[in-house]
Design a protein around this motif. Structure first.
Motif, PDB file in Angstrom:
ATOM      1  N   THR A 153      -0.560 -18.317   3.041  1.00 47.14           N
ATOM      2  CA  THR A 153       0.057 -17.360   2.124  1.00 47.14           C
ATOM      3  C   THR A 153      -0.393 -15.956   2.514  1.00 47.14           C
ATOM      4  OG1 THR A 153      -0.034 -19.003   0.367  1.00 47.14           O
ATOM      5  CG2 THR A 153       0.406 -16.747  -0.297  1.00 47.14           C
ATOM      6  N   ALA A 154       0.504 -14.995   2.362  1.00 49.63           N
ATOM      7  CA  ALA A 154       0.200 -13.583   2.634  1.00 49.63           C
ATOM      8  C   ALA A 154       0.385 -12.803   1.346  1.00 49.63           C
ATOM      9  CB  ALA A 154       1.103 -13.034   3.720  1.00 49.63           C
ATOM     10  N   LEU A 155      -0.547 -11.850   1.066  1.00 50.18           N
ATOM     11  CA  LEU A 155      -0.501 -11.011  -0.127  1.00 50.18           C
ATOM     12  C   LEU A 155       0.035  -9.641   0.267  1.00 50.18           C
ATOM     13  CD1 LEU A 155      -1.162 -10.384  -3.099  1.00 50.18           C
ATOM     14  CD2 LEU A 155      -3.487  -9.770  -2.347  1.00 50.18           C
ATOM     15  N   ILE A 156       1.116  -9.231  -0.378  1.00 47.35           N
ATOM     16  CA  ILE A 156       1.716  -7.910  -0.132  1.00 47.35           C
ATOM     17  C   ILE A 156       1.427  -7.064  -1.360  1.00 47.35           C
ATOM     18  CG2 ILE A 156       3.838  -6.659   0.312  1.00 47.35           C
ATOM     19  CD1 ILE A 156       4.964  -9.203   1.555  1.00 47.35           C
ATOM     20  N   VAL A 157       0.736  -5.945  -1.148  1.00 44.81           N
ATOM     21  CA  VAL A 157       0.356  -5.046  -2.241  1.00 44.81           C
ATOM     22  C   VAL A 157       1.131  -3.745  -2.070  1.00 44.81           C
ATOM     23  CG1 VAL A 157      -1.519  -3.815  -3.376  1.00 44.81           C
ATOM     24  CG2 VAL A 157      -1.940  -6.074  -2.349  1.00 44.81           C
ATOM     25  N   ASP A 182       1.201  -0.253  -3.111  1.00 44.37           N
ATOM     26  CA  ASP A 182       0.390   0.782  -3.759  1.00 44.37           C
ATOM     27  C   ASP A 182       1.190   2.073  -3.824  1.00 44.37           C
ATOM     28  OD1 ASP A 182       0.479   1.386  -1.133  1.00 44.37           O
ATOM     29  OD2 ASP A 182      -1.681   1.190  -0.754  1.00 44.37           O
ATOM     30  N   MET A 183       0.503   3.162  -3.986  1.00 39.48           N
ATOM     31  CA  MET A 183       1.184   4.446  -4.156  1.00 39.48           C
ATOM     32  C   MET A 183       1.584   5.079  -2.824  1.00 39.48           C
ATOM     33  SD  MET A 183      -1.146   6.002  -7.255  1.00 39.48           S
ATOM     34  CE  MET A 183      -0.037   7.386  -7.483  1.00 39.48           C
ATOM     35  N   SER A 184       1.233   4.414  -1.698  1.00 38.48           N
ATOM     36  CA  SER A 184       1.617   4.952  -0.387  1.00 38.48           C
ATOM     37  C   SER A 184       3.025   4.499  -0.037  1.00 38.48           C
ATOM     38  CB  SER A 184       0.615   4.479   0.675  1.00 38.48           C
ATOM     39  OG  SER A 184       0.645   3.058   0.750  1.00 38.48           O
ATOM     40  N   SER A 185       3.567   4.974   1.073  1.00 42.10           N
ATOM     41  CA  SER A 185       4.936   4.653   1.471  1.00 42.10           C
ATOM     42  C   SER A 185       5.034   3.288   2.124  1.00 42.10           C
ATOM     43  CB  SER A 185       5.466   5.726   2.436  1.00 42.10           C
ATOM     44  OG  SER A 185       4.632   5.786   3.597  1.00 42.10           O
ATOM     45  N   THR A 186       3.948   2.771   2.652  1.00 40.22           N
ATOM     46  CA  THR A 186       3.971   1.476   3.347  1.00 40.22           C
ATOM     47  C   THR A 186       3.115   0.480   2.576  1.00 40.22           C
ATOM     48  OG1 THR A 186       4.196   2.602   5.466  1.00 40.22           O
ATOM     49  CG2 THR A 186       3.488   0.290   5.501  1.00 40.22           C
ATOM     50  N   PRO A 187       3.683  -0.662   2.212  1.00 40.44           N
ATOM     51  CA  PRO A 187       2.877  -1.679   1.518  1.00 40.44           C
ATOM     52  C   PRO A 187       1.801  -2.222   2.438  1.00 40.44           C
ATOM     53  CG  PRO A 187       5.229  -2.079   1.211  1.00 40.44           C
ATOM     54  CD  PRO A 187       5.114  -1.040   2.294  1.00 40.44           C
ATOM     55  N   LYS A 188       0.774  -2.739   1.813  1.00 42.73           N
ATOM     56  CA  LYS A 188      -0.344  -3.303   2.556  1.00 42.73           C
ATOM     57  C   LYS A 188      -0.216  -4.832   2.522  1.00 42.73           C
ATOM     58  CE  LYS A 188      -2.243   0.742   3.140  1.00 42.73           C
ATOM     59  NZ  LYS A 188      -1.220   1.531   2.420  1.00 42.73           N
ATOM     60  N   VAL A 189      -0.538  -5.456   3.680  1.00 45.24           N
ATOM     61  CA  VAL A 189      -0.470  -6.917   3.806  1.00 45.24           C
ATOM     62  C   VAL A 189      -1.879  -7.434   4.023  1.00 45.24           C
ATOM     63  CG1 VAL A 189       0.474  -8.851   5.098  1.00 45.24           C
ATOM     64  CG2 VAL A 189       1.849  -6.790   4.767  1.00 45.24           C
ATOM     65  N   HIS A 190      -2.266  -8.423   3.245  1.00 40.19           N
ATOM     66  CA  HIS A 190      -3.598  -9.025   3.331  1.00 40.19           C
ATOM     67  C   HIS A 190      -3.438 -10.538   3.455  1.00 40.19           C
ATOM     68  CE1 HIS A 190      -5.328  -5.150   2.011  1.00 40.19           C
ATOM     69  NE2 HIS A 190      -4.329  -5.116   1.121  1.00 40.19           N
ATOM     70  N   PHE A 191      -4.302 -11.126   4.302  1.00 42.14           N
ATOM     71  CA  PHE A 191      -4.237 -12.577   4.524  1.00 42.14           C
ATOM     72  C   PHE A 191      -5.444 -13.316   3.956  1.00 42.14           C
ATOM     73  CE2 PHE A 191      -1.787 -10.563   7.924  1.00 42.14           C
ATOM     74  CZ  PHE A 191      -0.571 -11.200   7.777  1.00 42.14           C
ATOM     75  N   THR A 192      -6.475 -12.557   3.497  1.00 44.64           N
ATOM     76  CA  THR A 192      -7.664 -13.198   2.920  1.00 44.64           C
ATOM     77  C   THR A 192      -7.850 -12.819   1.461  1.00 44.64           C
ATOM     78  OG1 THR A 192      -9.029 -11.375   3.726  1.00 44.64           O
ATOM     79  CG2 THR A 192      -8.817 -13.329   5.145  1.00 44.64           C
ATOM     80  N   GLY A 193      -7.728 -11.529   1.126  1.00 44.11           N
ATOM     81  CA  GLY A 193      -7.891 -11.079  -0.247  1.00 44.11           C
ATOM     82  C   GLY A 193      -7.895  -9.567  -0.304  1.00 44.11           C
ATOM     83  N   ALA A 194      -7.709  -9.010  -1.534  1.00 47.07           N
ATOM     84  CA  ALA A 194      -7.681  -7.558  -1.690  1.00 47.07           C
ATOM     85  C   ALA A 194      -7.824  -7.228  -3.157  1.00 47.07           C
ATOM     86  CB  ALA A 194      -6.386  -6.983  -1.134  1.00 47.07           C
ATOM     87  N   LEU A 195      -8.226  -5.938  -3.414  1.00 39.24           N
ATOM     88  CA  LEU A 195      -8.311  -5.450  -4.786  1.00 39.24           C
ATOM     89  C   LEU A 195      -6.932  -4.991  -5.232  1.00 39.24           C
ATOM     90  CD1 LEU A 195     -11.631  -3.378  -4.661  1.00 39.24           C
ATOM     91  CD2 LEU A 195     -11.206  -5.472  -5.965  1.00 39.24           C
ATOM     92  N   VAL A 196      -6.546  -5.490  -6.373  1.00 34.54           N
ATOM     93  CA  VAL A 196      -5.238  -5.131  -6.918  1.00 34.54           C
ATOM     94  C   VAL A 196      -5.482  -4.564  -8.300  1.00 34.54           C
ATOM     95  CG1 VAL A 196      -2.974  -5.958  -7.603  1.00 34.54           C
ATOM     96  CG2 VAL A 196      -4.107  -6.958  -5.608  1.00 34.54           C
TER      97      VAL A 196
END
Length: 683
Positions: free
Chosen positions: A40-44, A46-60
């Motif tokens: 599974t991939a996490l797409i976050v 945020d307030m930037s123009s490009t979303p961030k992709v995480h494969f292990t974990g991230a602060l949301v």
């Protein structure tokens, strides 16, 4: 309590605040940190123009971040082409093929974002959506590569075929990566599924036919050669087998014949020896049995002779005892008979006394019954008188009631006639007044017309006046006639009603007289019948009572006498001694025997009579010639019959004689048997 220095309090407060801040940060980190599972991939966003992709974990962080999960695990897509949609090879033959393509989203930020933008996060792992996206491309690659291989090469070079497919598909899959390709199913398309009107299918059909025909010819040659070789080998094997079986059968038959011969010879010898031994044993057994039978018969003869001697002595003693017993019985019967006569005399005296008492009681009961019958007679006469008076009064009441009804009916008819006459008179008077008023009205009308038509209608008025006067007189005359007629009719009706009333009154009087006469006759008749039935019932009741009393008295006397006799008899039996009771029982048995003997004599008498009739009939038809003598033959014949009947009676009635005869006959039979055995031994 320990007191801290004032200088340490700010330090401790600062340390506490720092620790609290650290704990709060850790709690926030734990609350907002999202772990990503494998595949599974996490797409976050945020307030930037490009979303961030995480494969292990991230602060949301809530509100400012948007999280989306995309499955990047392996997806299997199948491309199945069969029948008329089958894969066309280079030699224009169709192949039914199923190829499995294994795809997944490439695990890079750019590819994940590319897939998310192309088909969305949720549809990225949807097999139907992915199949819709790549099915056309994979099918085209499959057809392109398939056209580069012949059908046979597809089977022989599957790996090369697979590599060519991967090469044609390439790496540009919109963020997906092709992991592997597998050929799951590959077979030639059935000839029936091909379209002969299609150029490519027609060429494929031709090639299939050529190849299959050639192969069928080769196959048939090989199969026939195989069958020929097998048949030849089978024949050779069968010939060898039959030869061996024939040799085996000959050897077995020879051996069996020799064995049977030896067995028969041995069985014959064995049977011969067995029969000789059995003959010896049977001879010994017969000789032994003969000796045993002779000894048994001798012993039996001695035993029976001893038994006959003993029975002879017993019979002599029994006869002596019987004679003494009979003498004792005769003496006892004489005494019993004398006592019975005395008892009968006493019973007769008692019966006479009882009869006198009963006769006196019957006379008293007769007087009582007569008085009761007189009382019943008086009661019945009074009841009959009362019924007679009631009947007469009822008849008188009915006659008077009928008379009153008829009188009232006549009065009602008279009143109705009077009212009808008055009604008719009133109607006539009313019609008369109406006619007068009508004439007056017509007169007034004529005068008016006359005044109106003074001049021209004078003559006419005169005529009308005369006519009116005439009509007035005519109306008055008709009214008087009608009144007289109605009055006459009313008087006639009145007279008629009075006459009918008088007739009804006379009929009522006559009926009253007839009713009184009938009631009187009925009274006399009922009285006579009542008196006759009373006298008849009294006589019948008296006769029935006398008869019942007499029968009851006789029955009572008989039952009393029987009861008294039985009581005395049982009392006498209880008072007797054992010998006396035995004597009484013996007497009763003798009486019973006497009755049986008398019955037997009567029966024998009838039998003798019938036999005499039969004998007379037989002798009457027989032709017998007797020479000499004067009836001696008949006397001898009758005496012989008498003696025979006497002997038969003695034998039939005496158990002792029957026992002696039975033993005598048995002894003679026993003596005859040893004699016969001795004769047999002598022979």
């Amino acid at each position: 309590m320990y007191n801290l220095p004032p200088s340490l309090i700010p330090v401790l407060v600062g340390v506490g605040l720092v620790a609290l801040l650290i704990v709060g940060l850790l709690a926030l980190f734990k609350a907002f940190y999202i772990k990503v599972p494998q595949g599974t991939a996490l797409i976050v966003n945020d307030m930037s123009s490009t979303p961030k992709v995480h494969f292990t974990g991230a602060l949301v962080y809530p509100v400012i971040h948007l999280k989306e999960f995309m499955k990047i695990s392996l997806i299997t897509l199948e491309v199945d082409r069969r029948a008329k949609d089958g894969l066309i090879c280079r030699d224009n033959m169709r192949a039914d093929i199923t190829v499995a393509f294994y795809l997944r989203v490439n695990e890079t930020q750019e590819d994940v974002l590319k897939v998310a933008k192309a088909i969305g996060v949720e549809r990225a792992s949807d097999r139907a959506a992915v199949n819709e996206l790549f099915n056309a491309k994979f099918s085209e690659a499959l057809k392109t590569v398939g056209k580069q291989f012949d059908f046979v090469q597809l089977f022989e070079n599957r790996q090369d075929f697979r590599d060519r497919i991967v090469e044609v598909i390439g790496n540009d899959l919109n963020g997906y990566v092709l992991e592997d390709v597998a050929i799951d199913y590959l077979e030639q398309t059935s000839k029936a599924s091909l379209d002969p009107s299609n150029i490519l299918d027609a060429e494929g059909i031709r090639k299939i036919t050529e190849l299959t025909a050639a192969q069928n010819v080769i196959t048939n040659d090989l199969e026939r050669n195989e069958e020929l070789a097998i048949k030849k080998k089978n024949v050779e094997t069968r010939e060898a087998t039959l030869a061996l079986e024939r040799q085996q059968a000959d050897a077995e038959a020879r051996q069996k014949r020799e064995v049977e011969t030896i067995r028969a010879r041995e069985e014959a010898e064995t049977l011969k020896v067995r029969e000789e031994e059995r003959l010896k044993a049977e001879q010994a057994r017969i000789q032994t049995q003969q000796e045993l039978d002779i000894r048994a018969e001798n012993h039996q003869r001695e035993v029976e002779v001893a038994q006959q001697n003993r029975q002879r002595a017993v019979v002599i003693e029994v006869e002596k005892v019987t004679r003494a017993k009979d003498l004792e019985v005769v003496a006892r019967e004489r005494e019993v008979e004398l006592q019975r006569i005395e008892k009968e005399k006493a019973l007769e005296e008692e019966r006479k006394n009882i009869a006198s008492v009963v006769r006196e009681r019957v006379a008293v009961e007769k007087t009582v019954a007569q008085e009761e019958e007189r009382i019943k007679e008086v009661r019945e006469v009074s009841e009959a008188e009362r019924l007679k008076q009631v009947t007469v009064l009822n008849a008188q009441a009915e006659a008077e009631q009928e008379l009153v009804r008829q009188v009232k009916q006549a009065e009602a008819d008279e009143t109705r006639s009077k009212h009808k006459a008055v009604e008719i008179n009133n109607l006539a008077q009313a019609e008369l007044e109406a006619a007068a008023k009508s004439a007056e009205a017509k007169k007034k009308l004529a005068e008016g017309i006359e005044a109106e038509r003074a001049a021209p209608g004078l003559a006419d008025a005169r005529v009308r006046e005369v006519t009116a006067a005439a009509k007035e007189k005519e109306g008055l005359a008709e009214a008087r006639v009608q009144a007289e007629r109605l009055i006459a009719e009313a008087k006639g009706e009145q007279e008629k009603g009075l006459a009918q009333a008088r007739v009804i009154e006379a009929q009522a009087a006559a009926k009253e007289k007839d009713g009184l006469a009938d009631a009187k006759v009925l009274e006399e008749k009922l009285g006579a019948q009542a008196r006759g039935e009373e006298q008849l019932g009294t006589a019948k009741a008296k006769a029935t009572q006398d008869l019942g009393m007499a029968e009851a008295q006789v029955l009572l006397e008989r039952l009393n006498a029987e009861a008294e006799g039985l009581g005395k008899k049982f009392g006498a039996l209880d008072a007797l001694s054992d010998n006396a009771r035995q004597h009484e029982e013996f007497r009763m048995q003798l009486e019973k025997s006497f009755e049986e003997a008398m019955a037997a004599i009567a029966a024998n008498k009838e039998i003798a009579k019938d036999q005499a009739e039969v004998l007379a009939t037989a002798l009457a038809k027989a032709k017998i010639e007797i020479v000499g003598g004067e009836g001696d033959f008949f006397n001898s014949f009758a005496k012989s019959l008498s003696v025979g009947k006497a002997i038969e009676g003695v034998v039939g009635k005496s158990p002792v004689v029957q026992d002696v005869l039975a033993r005598l006959l048995q002894g003679r039979a026993t003596e005859a048997k040893p004699a016969a055995v001795g004769d047999a031994d002598a022979v």
